[in-house]
Design a protein around this motif. Structure first.
Motif, short mmCIF file in Angstrom:
data_model
loop_
_atom_site.label_atom_id
_atom_site.label_comp_id
_atom_site.label_asym_id
_atom_site.label_seq_id
_atom_site.Cartn_x
_atom_site.Cartn_y
_atom_site.Cartn_z
N THR A 27 41.80 47.21 37.10
CA THR A 27 41.26 46.06 36.81
C THR A 27 40.50 45.51 37.96
N ALA A 28 41.00 45.56 39.06
CA ALA A 28 40.47 45.07 40.17
C ALA A 28 39.03 45.79 40.54
N LEU A 83 43.85 34.02 42.22
CA LEU A 83 42.72 34.86 42.71
C LEU A 83 41.65 33.79 43.22
N ASN A 117 42.84 41.41 45.54
CA ASN A 117 44.04 41.50 44.81
C ASN A 117 45.37 41.66 45.87
N ALA A 149 36.34 45.24 37.64
CA ALA A 149 36.16 43.70 37.46
C ALA A 149 35.15 43.46 38.83
N ASN A 151 43.03 35.98 37.69
CA ASN A 151 43.97 37.03 38.13
C ASN A 151 43.64 38.31 37.51
N PHE A 152 44.05 39.47 37.98
CA PHE A 152 43.47 40.80 37.71
C PHE A 152 44.78 41.46 36.93
N CYS A 180 40.09 38.37 32.87
CA CYS A 180 40.84 37.97 34.14
C CYS A 180 40.55 36.33 34.55
N VAL A 216 35.03 40.51 31.66
CA VAL A 216 35.74 40.34 32.85
C VAL A 216 36.29 38.96 32.65
N GLN A 264 46.49 46.66 37.21
CA GLN A 264 46.09 45.79 37.96
C GLN A 264 45.18 46.10 39.00
N GLY A 297 37.25 43.82 45.37
CA GLY A 297 38.31 43.41 44.07
C GLY A 297 39.48 43.93 44.62
#
Length: 334
Positions: free
Chosen positions: A58-59, A310, A297, A62, A186-187, A255, A251, A55, A293
Motif C-alpha cells: 500500500t505504501a 502518517l 511507513n 499510494a 495511515n497505510f 489511507c 488513496v 502495508q 512511501g
C-alpha cells in the motif's frame, strides 16, 4: 544509473518494512513465512502476511499515485505548489467521511443494505471524491482557463472544509475522535483481501498518466503552442482530472488525506534527474514516490511500542523540500 539506485532502494526499503515492526520477529522466520517454508499458521504469520506485507505494498502504490498526481497537476497548472489536494478532490473525500462519521453515526444505508465501520468510511470517501471530481469536470466545460479552474478547485476545498468544521462542532465527542483518527492518515487501511482492487485501481491511474506523457511535454512549451500543434486542451484537462481524481480518491479512501507526498516528491524527482521530460520523470516519480512511501511507513513504526500517525511524519520530508523550492524561486527572480 539513477533508475537502478531507485530500484535497489525500493527493494531494500520494502524488505525493511517486512522485517521491522512493533513486534520483534527474527529475519529468518520472516523469510520462511514469505516463502511458505513449513511455518505453521500463527500470530507471526498473520503479522507478516496479513499486516506488514499489505502495508508495504500500500505504501508503494499510494506513494507512487500521489507523486504522479502532484507532478501532473504542477505541469498542467504551471504551479510548483500544486498538489493532489489543490482541486478539492481530497477535501471531497474528507467531506464524505465526515458525513458518515459525524452525521450518520458511522453507517451507510441504501437500497435495503447497510454498511458500518470501515466499509462505510470507504463508501463515504469514494462518493465524496467522485462527486467533487464530477463537479470539476462540469466546471471544466465552462471554464476554458486553467487558472480559473484551479481557483474554483481551491474554493470548493474551502467550502467542503467549512462544512466539515460545522459537522465537527455539531457532532459527539466520539464522532470527532473517530474522524480525527482517520484524518491522521495511515497505510494499514488496506486488508489483504482489498489489495487486488486497490492495486488494479492505482495501476490503471498510473497507466493513464504514462499515456499522457506526450501532451504533458507539449504543455511545458505553453498552452498556445500546444493548441497550434493540435493538442486538444479540453481533452487533456478532462483526462488530467479523471486520472488525478482516480488516484487521489482511491488513496484517500483507503489511507486518509495524506499530506506533502504529492506536493514535495515531484520536486525531489526533478532534482534527481535534472530534467522536465515526462518520459523520464513520470517513471522517476513512480519509483521515488514508492520509496518515499516506504520510508514514511518505516518512520511510523520505528518507535518502540508505538505507531506514529502518517501525517505526523510526511511533513518532516515535505516541508524542507517546499521551503527549498520557494527560496529557489525567489532567488531565480532576482
Amino acid at each position: 544509473m539513477r533508475f537502478v539506485v531507485l530500484t535497489v532502494s525500493l527493494i531494500v526499503f520494502f524488505f525493511l518494512n517486512l522485517f521491522i515492526g512493533s513486534v520483534d520477529i527474527p529475519p529468518g522466520m520472516v523469510i520462511e513465512i514469505l516463502f511458505g517454508k513449513g511455518v505453521e499458521e500463527g500470530p507471526f504469520t498473520f503479522i507478516v502476511l496479513g499486516s506488514r506485507l499489505p502495508q508495504a505494498v500500500t505504501a508503494i502504490l499510494a506513494g507512487a499515485a500521489l507523486t504522479v498526481s502532484g507532478l501532473m497537476l504542477q505541469t498542467a497548472f504551471r504551479n510548483p505548489l500544486a498538489g493532489p489536494s489543490i482541486l478539492g478532490i481530497t477535501s471531497g473525500s474528507s467531506l464524505g467521511v465526515a458525513l458518515v462519521i459525524l452525521l450518520l453515526g458511522g453507517s451507510v444505508s441504501a437500497a435495503g443494505y447497510s454498511w458500518g465501520g470501515y466499509m462505510a468510511i470507504l463508501i463515504g470517501s469514494f462518493i465524496g471524491s467522485i462527486a467533487i471530481m464530477g463537479l470539476l469536470l462540469l466546471f471544466s466545460v465552462w471554464l476554458k482557463n486553467d487558472l480559473m479552474l484551479l481557483i474554483t478547485g481551491i474554493m470548493v476545498g474551502y467550502l467542503t472544509s467549512s462544512v466539515i468544521t460545522l459537522l465537527n462542532y455539531l457532532s459527539t465527542a466520539e464522532g470527532v475522535h473517530g474522524y480525527a483518527m482517520w484524518g491522521m492518515g495511515n497505510f494499514n487501511g488496506v486488508a489483504l483481501g482489498q489489495l487486488p482492487f486497490f492495486s488494479i485501481a492505482i495501476a490503471s491511474g498510473l497507466i493513464f498518466s504514462i499515456l499522457m506523457v506526450k501532451p504533458l511535454n507539449i504543455i511545458l512549451l505553453g498552452e498556445n503552442y500546444a493548441r497550434n500543434l493540435g493538442v486538444k486542451m479540453q481533452w487533456v484537462r478532462n483526462m488530467l482530472l479523471v486520472t488525478t481524481g482516480l488516484l487521489t480518491s482511491v488513496v484517500t479512501a483507503f489511507c486518509g488525506p495524506i499530506s506533502f507526498i504529492g506536493l514535495a516528491v515531484p520536486h525531489i524527482v526533478r532534482m534527481i534527474f535534472q530534467t522536465s521530460d515526462h518520459r523520464i520523470i513520470i517513471p522517476g516519480c513512480i519509483l521515488t514516490g514508492a520509496v518515499v512511501g516506504l520510508v514514511c511507513n518505516l518512520l511510523c513504526i520505528l518507535p518502540e511500542n508505538i505507531i506514529l500517525p502518517l501525517n505526523g511524519v510526511t511533513p518532516l520530508i515535505g516541508v524542507p523540500v517546499i521551503l527549498y523550492v520557494i527560496f529557489k524561486e525567489r532567488r531565480g527572480r532576482r
